[in-house]
Design an enzyme around this catalytic site. Structure first.
Site, PDB file in Angstrom:
ATOM      1  N   GLY A  38       0.782  -1.315   0.062  1.00 31.27           N
ATOM      2  CA  GLY A  38       0.009   0.096   0.086  1.00 31.27           C
ATOM      3  C   GLY A  38       0.697   1.225   0.095  1.00 31.27           C
ATOM      4  CE  LYS A  83       1.545  -7.461  -2.141  1.00 29.78           C
ATOM      5  NZ  LYS A  83       1.369  -6.843  -0.768  1.00 29.78           N
ATOM      6  CG  ASP A 127       2.379  -4.895   7.190  1.00 28.52           C
ATOM      7  OD1 ASP A 127       3.427  -5.615   7.195  1.00 28.52           O
ATOM      8  OD2 ASP A 127       1.386  -5.446   6.656  1.00 28.52           O
ATOM      9  CB  CYS A 186      -3.805  -3.461   5.808  1.00 29.75           C
ATOM     10  SG  CYS A 186      -3.122  -1.899   5.797  1.00 29.75           S
TER      11      CYS A 186
END
Length: 251
Positions: A38, A83, A127, A186
């Site tokens: 993100g 990713k 994160d 998240c």
């Protein structure tokens, strides 16, 4: 710079504070980005579009359908791919001049020891509390500036650290490694899509200012907090801790 580069980056060159020398500094720069989710998605896209010449991207994950609500560097046809590979394709299409090195792995001390010395700046887009401390230690150990951000639910945070500046604090001065907060991610807490975009763009801006030598002294020792409900920001100051386990006087 050649004529095509002057045209591509012309809106930078029109700024009173900018110059061809500053733009060339970006072109010659290498940024190590940990996390292509993100925060990393918008940060990477702005670093590439602004002309940072080399981007090394570290991330262990694959693209999932749930990522596409906010991770704008990825596309639907990238589901299931690493990713870093998905980000590579988007960044190269955005600016073919940028060298992108994808590293499909989880960041650890050994990996950061290999890559951090080569970089001009470290960008933490993860994160995980543990990974932030790994990057902070690499920043202090190798004397590399670090731009760190986080976002979950409606809220985000941003801070810039530069161990080259005397008496500048590090991340461990603010959040000691032995005082880990409850894990908030998240995947379990949810996140407002533009919140990560807003903070990721701010992170890219902080990185570009740092690379261009335009970071004001007031940016260090400052934690910026973003409220995604209102769009407002606030900040708190913090100082270097003499007893810090990472940058303190005993280390």
């Amino acid at each position: 710079m050649n004529d095509a580069q002057r045209l591509r980056y012309s809106r930078h060159l029109l700024l009173d504070e900018w110059s061809e020398d500053l733009q060339q500094r970006l072109i010659d720069s290498h940024v190590l980005v940990v996390g292509a989710g993100g925060l990393g998605a918008p940060a990477l896209m702005y670093l590439a579009s602004a002309g940072v010449g080399r981007l090394t991207v570290i991330d262990p994950d694959e693209v999932d359908l749930t990522n596409l609500q906010r991770q704008i560097v990825h596309r639907t046809d990238g589901i299931g791919r690493p990713k870093v590979a998905s980000a590579y394709d988007t960044l190269r299409a955005l600016n073919p001049e940028v060298q992108v090195q994808p590293v499909h792995a989880r960041a650890d001390d050994a990996l950061l020891a290999a890559w951090a010395p080569q970089a001009d700046l470290l960008l933490d887009c993860t994160d995980r509390f543990e990974t932030r401390h790994l990057l902070n230690r690499a920043s202090v150990r190798h004397g590399k500036p670090l731009v760190l951000a986080s976002a979950v639910r409606w809220d985000g945070q941003l801070a810039v650290f530069d161990p080259r500046v005397p008496d500048s604090p590090c991340y461990a001065c603010l959040f000691p490694p032995d005082e880990a907060p409850p894990e908030v991610r998240c995947a379990t807490m949810g996140v407002f899509a533009p919140a990560v975009g807003q903070v990721g763009v701010m992170q890219a801006g902080a990185a570009l200012r740092q690379l261009a030598g335009l970071t004001p002294a007031s940016a260090l020792g400052r934690l910026v907090m973003v409220d995604g409900r209102t769009g407002e920001t606030s900040a708190v100051r913090f100082k270097r801790q003499p007893g810090c386990a990472v940058c303190g006087s005993a280390h």
